[in-house]
Design a protein around this motif. Structure first.
Motif, PDB file in Angstrom:
ATOM      1  N   GLN A 238     -33.465  27.600  52.891  1.00 29.45           N
ATOM      2  CA  GLN A 238     -32.500  28.013  53.896  1.00 29.45           C
ATOM      3  C   GLN A 238     -32.376  29.519  54.096  1.00 29.45           C
ATOM      4  N   THR A 239     -32.979  30.295  53.223  1.00 35.05           N
ATOM      5  CA  THR A 239     -32.753  31.734  53.313  1.00 35.05           C
ATOM      6  C   THR A 239     -33.237  32.312  54.637  1.00 35.05           C
ATOM      7  N   LYS A 240     -32.490  33.278  55.146  1.00 33.82           N
ATOM      8  CA  LYS A 240     -32.860  34.013  56.343  1.00 33.82           C
ATOM      9  C   LYS A 240     -32.743  35.493  56.051  1.00 33.82           C
ATOM     10  N   LYS A 241     -33.614  36.254  56.648  1.00 37.11           N
ATOM     11  CA  LYS A 241     -33.502  37.695  56.501  1.00 37.11           C
ATOM     12  C   LYS A 241     -32.543  38.244  57.551  1.00 37.11           C
ATOM     13  N   GLU A 242     -31.781  39.244  57.148  1.00 40.36           N
ATOM     14  CA  GLU A 242     -30.919  39.953  58.068  1.00 40.36           C
ATOM     15  C   GLU A 242     -31.432  41.382  58.208  1.00 40.36           C
ATOM     16  N   TYR A 243     -31.320  41.909  59.414  1.00 39.60           N
ATOM     17  CA  TYR A 243     -31.897  43.213  59.728  1.00 39.60           C
ATOM     18  C   TYR A 243     -30.799  44.190  60.148  1.00 39.60           C
TER      19      TYR A 243
ATOM     20  N   VAL B 176     -26.524  52.191  65.953  1.00 41.04           N
ATOM     21  CA  VAL B 176     -26.666  51.186  64.901  1.00 41.04           C
ATOM     22  C   VAL B 176     -26.123  49.841  65.363  1.00 41.04           C
ATOM     23  N   LEU B 177     -26.858  48.787  65.039  1.00 39.91           N
ATOM     24  CA  LEU B 177     -26.450  47.411  65.303  1.00 39.91           C
ATOM     25  C   LEU B 177     -25.959  46.786  64.001  1.00 39.91           C
ATOM     26  N   ASP B 178     -25.140  45.758  64.089  1.00 34.51           N
ATOM     27  CA  ASP B 178     -24.637  45.104  62.881  1.00 34.51           C
ATOM     28  C   ASP B 178     -25.758  44.349  62.175  1.00 34.51           C
ATOM     29  N   TRP B 179     -25.559  44.117  60.861  1.00 33.93           N
ATOM     30  CA  TRP B 179     -26.477  43.238  60.130  1.00 33.93           C
ATOM     31  C   TRP B 179     -26.532  41.896  60.851  1.00 33.93           C
ATOM     32  N   ALA B 180     -27.732  41.417  61.110  1.00 33.74           N
ATOM     33  CA  ALA B 180     -27.868  40.146  61.826  1.00 33.74           C
ATOM     34  C   ALA B 180     -29.273  39.590  61.643  1.00 33.74           C
ATOM     35  N   PRO B 181     -29.419  38.241  61.695  1.00 34.10           N
ATOM     36  CA  PRO B 181     -30.761  37.661  61.687  1.00 34.10           C
ATOM     37  C   PRO B 181     -31.485  37.972  62.985  1.00 34.10           C
ATOM     38  N   ALA B 182     -32.790  37.892  62.939  1.00 31.51           N
ATOM     39  CA  ALA B 182     -33.597  38.290  64.090  1.00 31.51           C
ATOM     40  C   ALA B 182     -33.340  37.427  65.319  1.00 31.51           C
ATOM     41  N   ASP B 183     -32.981  36.157  65.108  1.00 31.18           N
ATOM     42  CA  ASP B 183     -32.873  35.255  66.254  1.00 31.18           C
ATOM     43  C   ASP B 183     -31.635  35.483  67.119  1.00 31.18           C
ATOM     44  N   VAL B 184     -30.762  36.418  66.732  1.00 30.10           N
ATOM     45  CA  VAL B 184     -29.610  36.704  67.601  1.00 30.10           C
ATOM     46  C   VAL B 184     -29.982  37.697  68.695  1.00 30.10           C
TER      47      VAL B 184
ATOM     48  N   LEU C  46     -35.907  50.425  62.459  1.00 31.38           N
ATOM     49  CA  LEU C  46     -35.434  49.468  61.460  1.00 31.38           C
ATOM     50  C   LEU C  46     -34.983  50.232  60.218  1.00 31.38           C
ATOM     51  N   ASP C  47     -33.703  50.129  59.897  1.00 31.33           N
ATOM     52  CA  ASP C  47     -33.163  50.854  58.738  1.00 31.33           C
ATOM     53  C   ASP C  47     -33.294  50.074  57.441  1.00 31.33           C
ATOM     54  N   ASP C  48     -33.036  48.737  57.484  1.00 27.34           N
ATOM     55  CA  ASP C  48     -33.047  47.981  56.227  1.00 27.34           C
ATOM     56  C   ASP C  48     -33.188  46.492  56.508  1.00 27.34           C
ATOM     57  N   VAL C  49     -33.562  45.740  55.458  1.00 21.68           N
ATOM     58  CA  VAL C  49     -33.691  44.284  55.521  1.00 21.68           C
ATOM     59  C   VAL C  49     -33.091  43.711  54.246  1.00 21.68           C
ATOM     60  N   ARG C  50     -32.402  42.575  54.376  1.00 24.40           N
ATOM     61  CA  ARG C  50     -31.840  41.934  53.191  1.00 24.40           C
ATOM     62  C   ARG C  50     -31.890  40.415  53.349  1.00 24.40           C
ATOM     63  N   GLU C  51     -31.832  39.737  52.211  1.00 20.55           N
ATOM     64  CA  GLU C  51     -31.749  38.280  52.235  1.00 20.55           C
ATOM     65  C   GLU C  51     -30.303  37.886  52.522  1.00 20.55           C
ATOM     66  N   SER C  52     -30.110  36.892  53.387  1.00 27.05           N
ATOM     67  CA  SER C  52     -28.756  36.508  53.784  1.00 27.05           C
ATOM     68  C   SER C  52     -28.166  35.402  52.916  1.00 27.05           C
ATOM     69  N   PHE C  53     -28.960  34.768  52.032  1.00 29.17           N
ATOM     70  CA  PHE C  53     -28.450  33.678  51.208  1.00 29.17           C
ATOM     71  C   PHE C  53     -27.491  34.232  50.163  1.00 29.17           C
ATOM     72  N   PRO C  54     -26.305  33.642  49.998  1.00 27.34           N
ATOM     73  CA  PRO C  54     -25.311  34.195  49.070  1.00 27.34           C
ATOM     74  C   PRO C  54     -25.763  34.085  47.620  1.00 27.34           C
ATOM     75  N   PRO C  55     -25.273  34.965  46.749  1.00 28.62           N
ATOM     76  CA  PRO C  55     -25.620  34.894  45.323  1.00 28.62           C
ATOM     77  C   PRO C  55     -25.057  33.634  44.687  1.00 28.62           C
ATOM     78  N   LEU C  56     -25.658  33.223  43.561  1.00 25.99           N
ATOM     79  CA  LEU C  56     -25.296  31.971  42.903  1.00 25.99           C
ATOM     80  C   LEU C  56     -23.825  31.918  42.516  1.00 25.99           C
TER      81      LEU C  56
END
Length: 263
Positions: free
Chosen positions: A132-137, A182-190, A223-233
């Protein structure tokens, strides 16, 4: 003397339940104290969860519960006398209620006897994350009306101009130009497909060499940064535990059905 007193007290306590095990009797039918205790605990918990309720008055609550259980028993006796319990629809509801209680009790017992280990939780978490993980940009852009304007922006950036400054000066996107584009953190499909296709292909800190056209105009993207959007355990441990339990219960029920003779 203390030992004798202790023995006497123990004897009194031992004989006490003969009286205390029933909260009342209705026409000779006993109402167990355990039934009242369960109802009091349930109501006290519900009151404690209410906003501004404070601590429930347990003596008053217990008295209300006693009165209600007496009423239940009176009605139950009268219903039995009138033959209501033998009516098909009532009998069906009673049987369904019994099965529901047994079903819940069985599942609670199964979960208690089959605890979920930390290893089980970690394994399921990793599997869910992989699925399910998605990257946020985190991206910036400068939006202008024409391709030539966008090319001019890129030339200025290559010449040492700051992206943030040019965004404030030239971008026509009012939602973020004053924030350096700057745009908000968001997945690419938005984003617009043409915008996101270019954005995801950039490395961190990289800016587009050519203008990007969308229905909004012409963009220069960084592109400033990329992160995984899946929450920590730690944030989803209860939910993951519930998923593991549900999967086990489903498997157990399937095995029971496979062994049973169902016609």
């Amino acid at each position: 003397m203390k030992k004798i007193a202790s023995l006497l007290l123990a004897g009194l306590l031992a004989s006490g339940p003969l009286y205390a095990q029933n909260i009342a009797k209705v026409n000779g039918v006993a109402i167990p104290t355990s039934r009242a205790d369960a109802m009091v605990n349930q109501l006290a918990s519900q009151q404690g969860q209410g906003q501004g309720q404070g601590q429930p008055n347990l003596p008053q609550l217990r008295e209300r519960v006693k009165d209600q259980l007496i009423t239940y028993e009176l009605i139950s006796q009268e219903a039995s006398k009138s033959g209501l319990s033998k009516q098909p629809d009532v009998a069906m509801q009673l049987d369904l209620a019994r099965q529901t209680v047994l079903f819940r009790a069985f599942l609670q017992d199964y979960v208690k006897k089959n605890p979920v280990s930390d290893a089980d939780i970690k394994t399921k978490y990793d599997a869910l994350k992989a699925e399910q993980t998605k990257k946020e940009y985190l991206a910036r852009h400068i939006l202008v009306k024409t391709e030539d304007e966008a090319k001019a922006v890129i030339t200025k950036l290559k010449g040492g101009a700051k992206f943030e400054d040019l965004a404030k000066q030239q971008s026509i996107d009012p939602s973020n130009k004053d924030k350096g584009g700057v745009l908000d953190w968001a997945p690419a499909d938005v984003y617009d497909p043409d915008f996101s296709k270019v954005m995801v292909g950039l490395a961190k800190g990289q800016t587009t060499d050519t203008p990007v056209k969308t229905r909004f105009g012409w963009h220069v993207i960084r592109l400033d940064d990329v992160r995984e959007s899946f929450p920590p355990l730690d944030q989803v441990r209860p939910q993951v535990t519930q998923v593991v339990q549900q999967e086990r219960i489903t498997k157990m029920l399937e095995e029971m059905r496979a062994k049973a003779k169902i016609e």
